[in-house]
Motif scaffolding. Sequence first.
Motif, PDB file in Angstrom:
ATOM      1  N   MET A  35     -63.213 -21.772  55.773  1.00 44.29           N
ATOM      2  CA  MET A  35     -62.611 -22.871  56.489  1.00 44.29           C
ATOM      3  C   MET A  35     -62.701 -24.123  55.623  1.00 44.29           C
ATOM      4  O   MET A  35     -63.746 -24.443  55.080  1.00 44.29           O
ATOM      5  N   LYS A  36     -61.618 -24.827  55.537  1.00 38.63           N
ATOM      6  CA  LYS A  36     -61.590 -26.098  54.810  1.00 38.63           C
ATOM      7  C   LYS A  36     -61.470 -27.234  55.818  1.00 38.63           C
ATOM      8  O   LYS A  36     -60.843 -27.092  56.857  1.00 38.63           O
ATOM      9  N   THR A  37     -62.072 -28.353  55.478  1.00 40.04           N
ATOM     10  CA  THR A  37     -62.007 -29.529  56.329  1.00 40.04           C
ATOM     11  C   THR A  37     -61.375 -30.665  55.540  1.00 40.04           C
ATOM     12  O   THR A  37     -61.787 -30.952  54.416  1.00 40.04           O
ATOM     13  N   VAL A  38     -60.381 -31.304  56.148  1.00 44.70           N
ATOM     14  CA  VAL A  38     -59.732 -32.460  55.549  1.00 44.70           C
ATOM     15  C   VAL A  38     -59.883 -33.621  56.524  1.00 44.70           C
ATOM     16  O   VAL A  38     -59.575 -33.483  57.706  1.00 44.70           O
ATOM     17  N   SER A  39     -60.374 -34.747  56.049  1.00 47.77           N
ATOM     18  CA  SER A  39     -60.507 -35.939  56.885  1.00 47.77           C
ATOM     19  C   SER A  39     -59.595 -37.025  56.361  1.00 47.77           C
ATOM     20  O   SER A  39     -59.566 -37.292  55.162  1.00 47.77           O
ATOM     21  N   ILE A  40     -58.874 -37.644  57.274  1.00 45.87           N
ATOM     22  CA  ILE A  40     -58.008 -38.768  56.918  1.00 45.87           C
ATOM     23  C   ILE A  40     -58.566 -39.973  57.662  1.00 45.87           C
ATOM     24  O   ILE A  40     -58.403 -40.099  58.875  1.00 45.87           O
ATOM     25  N   ILE A  41     -59.265 -40.826  56.915  1.00 41.83           N
ATOM     26  CA  ILE A  41     -60.033 -41.906  57.527  1.00 41.83           C
ATOM     27  C   ILE A  41     -59.797 -43.213  56.772  1.00 41.83           C
ATOM     28  O   ILE A  41     -59.808 -43.235  55.539  1.00 41.83           O
ATOM     29  N   ASN A  42     -59.603 -44.267  57.529  1.00 42.16           N
ATOM     30  CA  ASN A  42     -59.529 -45.609  56.971  1.00 42.16           C
ATOM     31  C   ASN A  42     -59.712 -46.575  58.131  1.00 42.16           C
ATOM     32  O   ASN A  42     -59.081 -46.413  59.171  1.00 42.16           O
ATOM     33  N   LEU A  43     -60.569 -47.556  57.994  1.00 41.84           N
ATOM     34  CA  LEU A  43     -60.796 -48.502  59.083  1.00 41.84           C
ATOM     35  C   LEU A  43     -59.607 -49.431  59.304  1.00 41.84           C
ATOM     36  O   LEU A  43     -59.416 -49.936  60.394  1.00 41.84           O
ATOM     37  N   LYS A  44     -58.827 -49.645  58.286  1.00 42.43           N
ATOM     38  CA  LYS A  44     -57.679 -50.545  58.404  1.00 42.43           C
ATOM     39  C   LYS A  44     -56.571 -49.863  59.187  1.00 42.43           C
ATOM     40  O   LYS A  44     -56.282 -48.694  59.013  1.00 42.43           O
ATOM     41  N   GLY A  45     -55.942 -50.613  60.052  1.00 41.55           N
ATOM     42  CA  GLY A  45     -54.800 -50.089  60.798  1.00 41.55           C
ATOM     43  C   GLY A  45     -53.526 -50.187  59.983  1.00 41.55           C
ATOM     44  O   GLY A  45     -53.431 -50.956  59.026  1.00 41.55           O
ATOM     45  N   GLY A  46     -52.541 -49.397  60.366  1.00 38.32           N
ATOM     46  CA  GLY A  46     -51.226 -49.489  59.744  1.00 38.32           C
ATOM     47  C   GLY A  46     -51.137 -48.938  58.337  1.00 38.32           C
ATOM     48  O   GLY A  46     -50.302 -49.385  57.552  1.00 38.32           O
ATOM     49  N   VAL A  47     -51.996 -47.972  58.000  1.00 38.51           N
ATOM     50  CA  VAL A  47     -51.958 -47.411  56.642  1.00 38.51           C
ATOM     51  C   VAL A  47     -51.461 -45.960  56.642  1.00 38.51           C
ATOM     52  O   VAL A  47     -51.663 -45.240  55.679  1.00 38.51           O
ATOM     53  N   ALA A  48     -50.817 -45.540  57.716  1.00 38.88           N
ATOM     54  CA  ALA A  48     -50.171 -44.225  57.842  1.00 38.88           C
ATOM     55  C   ALA A  48     -51.145 -43.068  58.034  1.00 38.88           C
ATOM     56  O   ALA A  48     -50.852 -41.942  57.646  1.00 38.88           O
ATOM     57  N   LYS A  49     -52.285 -43.327  58.678  1.00 35.01           N
ATOM     58  CA  LYS A  49     -53.230 -42.234  58.951  1.00 35.01           C
ATOM     59  C   LYS A  49     -52.612 -41.203  59.891  1.00 35.01           C
ATOM     60  O   LYS A  49     -52.696 -39.997  59.641  1.00 35.01           O
ATOM     61  N   THR A  50     -51.996 -41.669  60.963  1.00 30.88           N
ATOM     62  CA  THR A  50     -51.413 -40.748  61.938  1.00 30.88           C
ATOM     63  C   THR A  50     -50.259 -39.976  61.326  1.00 30.88           C
ATOM     64  O   THR A  50     -50.176 -38.748  61.471  1.00 30.88           O
ATOM     65  N   LEU A  51     -49.366 -40.656  60.644  1.00 29.67           N
ATOM     66  CA  LEU A  51     -48.221 -39.985  60.014  1.00 29.67           C
ATOM     67  C   LEU A  51     -48.687 -38.945  59.005  1.00 29.67           C
ATOM     68  O   LEU A  51     -48.174 -37.826  58.964  1.00 29.67           O
ATOM     69  N   THR A  52     -49.688 -39.279  58.221  1.00 24.83           N
ATOM     70  CA  THR A  52     -50.230 -38.341  57.235  1.00 24.83           C
ATOM     71  C   THR A  52     -50.846 -37.136  57.928  1.00 24.83           C
ATOM     72  O   THR A  52     -50.625 -35.988  57.527  1.00 24.83           O
ATOM     73  N   THR A  53     -51.620 -37.380  58.979  1.00 25.31           N
ATOM     74  CA  THR A  53     -52.283 -36.295  59.706  1.00 25.31           C
ATOM     75  C   THR A  53     -51.272 -35.343  60.329  1.00 25.31           C
ATOM     76  O   THR A  53     -51.376 -34.119  60.179  1.00 25.31           O
ATOM     77  N   VAL A  54     -50.298 -35.894  61.032  1.00 19.55           N
ATOM     78  CA  VAL A  54     -49.289 -35.074  61.702  1.00 19.55           C
ATOM     79  C   VAL A  54     -48.479 -34.280  60.674  1.00 19.55           C
ATOM     80  O   VAL A  54     -48.253 -33.078  60.842  1.00 19.55           O
ATOM     81  N   SER A  55     -48.067 -34.934  59.612  1.00 18.12           N
ATOM     82  CA  SER A  55     -47.272 -34.262  58.575  1.00 18.12           C
ATOM     83  C   SER A  55     -48.064 -33.163  57.882  1.00 18.12           C
ATOM     84  O   SER A  55     -47.548 -32.058  57.650  1.00 18.12           O
ATOM     85  N   MET A  56     -49.318 -33.442  57.562  1.00 20.44           N
ATOM     86  CA  MET A  56     -50.146 -32.445  56.890  1.00 20.44           C
ATOM     87  C   MET A  56     -50.421 -31.255  57.807  1.00 20.44           C
ATOM     88  O   MET A  56     -50.374 -30.099  57.368  1.00 20.44           O
ATOM     89  N   ALA A  57     -50.713 -31.519  59.064  1.00 17.86           N
ATOM     90  CA  ALA A  57     -50.967 -30.432  60.017  1.00 17.86           C
ATOM     91  C   ALA A  57     -49.746 -29.529  60.129  1.00 17.86           C
ATOM     92  O   ALA A  57     -49.857 -28.300  60.098  1.00 17.86           O
ATOM     93  N   TYR A  58     -48.590 -30.143  60.234  1.00 19.08           N
ATOM     94  CA  TYR A  58     -47.357 -29.361  60.361  1.00 19.08           C
ATOM     95  C   TYR A  58     -47.091 -28.555  59.095  1.00 19.08           C
ATOM     96  O   TYR A  58     -46.772 -27.360  59.163  1.00 19.08           O
ATOM     97  N   ALA A  59     -47.227 -29.174  57.938  1.00 19.31           N
ATOM     98  CA  ALA A  59     -46.978 -28.472  56.669  1.00 19.31           C
ATOM     99  C   ALA A  59     -47.957 -27.310  56.491  1.00 19.31           C
ATOM    100  O   ALA A  59     -47.554 -26.206  56.105  1.00 19.31           O
ATOM    101  N   LEU A  60     -49.222 -27.539  56.765  1.00 20.03           N
ATOM    102  CA  LEU A  60     -50.209 -26.473  56.609  1.00 20.03           C
ATOM    103  C   LEU A  60     -49.932 -25.304  57.552  1.00 20.03           C
ATOM    104  O   LEU A  60     -50.061 -24.141  57.172  1.00 20.03           O
ATOM    105  N   SER A  61     -49.530 -25.621  58.770  1.00 21.61           N
ATOM    106  CA  SER A  61     -49.310 -24.554  59.749  1.00 21.61           C
ATOM    107  C   SER A  61     -48.004 -23.803  59.509  1.00 21.61           C
ATOM    108  O   SER A  61     -47.955 -22.589  59.662  1.00 21.61           O
ATOM    109  N   GLN A  62     -46.975 -24.514  59.121  1.00 27.05           N
ATOM    110  CA  GLN A  62     -45.657 -23.879  58.986  1.00 27.05           C
ATOM    111  C   GLN A  62     -45.409 -23.291  57.603  1.00 27.05           C
ATOM    112  O   GLN A  62     -44.842 -22.206  57.484  1.00 27.05           O
ATOM    113  N   GLN A  63     -45.802 -23.987  56.573  1.00 23.47           N
ATOM    114  CA  GLN A  63     -45.527 -23.518  55.218  1.00 23.47           C
ATOM    115  C   GLN A  63     -46.601 -22.579  54.685  1.00 23.47           C
ATOM    116  O   GLN A  63     -46.322 -21.713  53.874  1.00 23.47           O
TER     117      GLN A  63
END
Length: 102
Positions: A1-29
């Motif tokens: 099992m691999k763990t990937v963390s996308i963390i940054n205290l600053k808002g508006g740096v695309a954490k959510t977009l990165t997380t959603v995109s990476m989750a989808y790519a890992l699951s589908q591709q």
Amino acid sequence: MKTVSIINLKGGVAKTLTTVSMAYALSQQYNARVLVVDNDKQGNCSKTFGVHSYDRQSIADLMLDRDADLGEVIQHTKYDRIDVIPANMTLLTANMQVMMDS
């Protein structure tokens, strides 16, 4: 099992977009099973995957209840191989209670 963390205290740096995109790519591709742990009180990852709710348990319940059943907290999404531990605004209260807990 691999763990990937996308963390940054600053808002508006695309954490959510990165997380959603990476989750989808890992699951589908790559046919990987992905568990997204939404740890943001706004719950935008949870909303994106369609599991945002105040009627079901969330990460706040895991923080406050030592006997919480992880299986009840994990929500399946409409996407194959993507599950989410959702978050919502109850995370604010949970954070405060954990910080004040001695």
